[in-house]
Design an enzyme around this catalytic site. Sequence first.
Site, short mmCIF file in Angstrom:
data_model
loop_
_atom_site.label_atom_id
_atom_site.label_comp_id
_atom_site.label_asym_id
_atom_site.label_seq_id
_atom_site.Cartn_x
_atom_site.Cartn_y
_atom_site.Cartn_z
N SER A 1 17.84 9.30 -23.96
CA SER A 1 16.97 10.16 -24.78
C SER A 1 15.80 10.71 -23.99
O SER A 1 15.37 11.86 -24.19
CB SER A 1 16.46 9.38 -25.99
OG SER A 1 17.53 9.00 -26.83
N HIS B 1 -36.12 17.42 -18.90
CA HIS B 1 -36.42 16.55 -20.05
C HIS B 1 -36.73 17.40 -21.30
O HIS B 1 -37.37 16.92 -22.22
CB HIS B 1 -37.60 15.61 -19.77
CG HIS B 1 -37.54 14.96 -18.42
ND1 HIS B 1 -36.82 13.83 -18.18
CD2 HIS B 1 -38.09 15.32 -17.22
CE1 HIS B 1 -36.93 13.49 -16.91
NE2 HIS B 1 -37.68 14.38 -16.30
N SER C 1 -26.45 31.75 -43.25
CA SER C 1 -26.70 30.67 -44.19
C SER C 1 -26.55 31.21 -45.60
O SER C 1 -26.99 32.32 -45.91
CB SER C 1 -28.11 30.10 -44.00
OG SER C 1 -28.46 29.26 -45.08
#
Length: 485
Positions: free
Chosen positions: A113, A160, A290
């Site tokens: 198979s 950062h 929105s």
Amino acid sequence: MATLGAEEDALARYRSPLVSRYASAEMAFNFSERKKFGTWRRLWLYLAQAEKSLGLPITDEQIQEMEANLDNIDFKMAAEEEKKLRHDVMAHVHTFAHCCPKAAAIIHLGATSCYVGDNTDLIVLRDGFNLLLPKLARVISRLADFAEKYADMPTLGFTHYQPAQLTTVGKRCCLWIQDLCMDLENLERARDDLRFRGVKGTTGTQASFLQLFEGDHSKVEELDRLVTAKAGFKRSYMVTGQTYSRKVDIEVLSVLASLGASIHKICTDIRLLANLKEIEEPFEKDQIGSSAMPYKRNPMRSERCCSLARHLMTLVLDPLQTASVQWFERTLDDSANRRVCLAEAFLTADIILSTLQNISEGLVVYPKVIERRIRQELPFMATENIIMAMVKAGGNRQDCHEKIRVLSQQAAAVVKQEGGDNDFIARVRADPYFSPIHKQLESLLDPSSFTGRAPQQVAKFLKQEVRPVLVPYQSKMGGKIELAL
């Protein structure tokens, strides 16, 4: 439950949004049952052709019958056979044999198979990469054009997510491009490293084929080579169990997960820049941001990329776990898992690349907003330049440093406590101490003097590292892409 029509019945069943909502028709077809079972038949044909060429009693008529029925698949019959036999490969052997009665005796001769299952998977993985690579190249090309256009435009850098030295809009884009170029290289490598499982038998020993060829090892090796070549592969794995090593799936999904990480980072940056109103993704004329706040311009494309990229990154966990629990020559607990994770990984990668291409073709830059943010932060960054200029004009560095310290603290208080603009330079202009350099302040505050070699880096990077890797894909760059949803 009332009887439903075909369309209503489809809507009453769960459909993966990866296919019904997002993925391209080409990638959806690549993982379709028609591609899968059509490939099984082609593999049975390749095997029969190779076995015939090496002397097994297979006739031209049998080969021609198989060739004529490669796409003549009775899926209803196959489903009925599988329900009865509980074995998908044998169900399709019987279905193929039904329309090829003369070839029925030699279909799947000597094979297991996994001959059709695993080899088809490898073909589909290879073809999946071939669909993804031009899309990734197009994204890189679009972003390279953007980076070139904005190579000189100063913008505030962030470390950062705090204001840092200036960079340029184009240089920041090159950070994205560099990651994607690494992904392009990784996808090419993963595709090119794929080998064919080939003709290996039930436990990988090729025993059944050695018996077919009466112990002739050279013919068995040639059979493996012939079928591998017919399938379009240069090499097959020299050793396998019943399956090819599931570690191959780890390599494939690892590079796709890495691509997901790159796109997540890029689209997160775009979302942050959209909040700053410096850069936005495309926004259609009638698009609604929105349902409650009509003024909003949500970065929905970038959000979609991040959402789907997270799914893509998690899928590599499946082959990692699967490969680790494959007992000896194989165990079947890999099968159901692989049906899901391999297809979903390529479908998801396809979707996020198409979406990112659409984003990269319509990025909108707002120079006035970028300039305003620079003006807010640059005065503090220019303090060292001001000190140096004063020293050159005869001033004392320590006295100047103290003056600037006091004035900068006062300006910072206006920004932080009163919500006002940064008036540091106005304070410098008003202080007689700095009169020797008042005429130099404009040049000392020129943003382009704070971007270092960013423009030159962009030009060199695009010329030497980006454009060359796109050359093989030039004929596939195509036009702009529109998203269906």
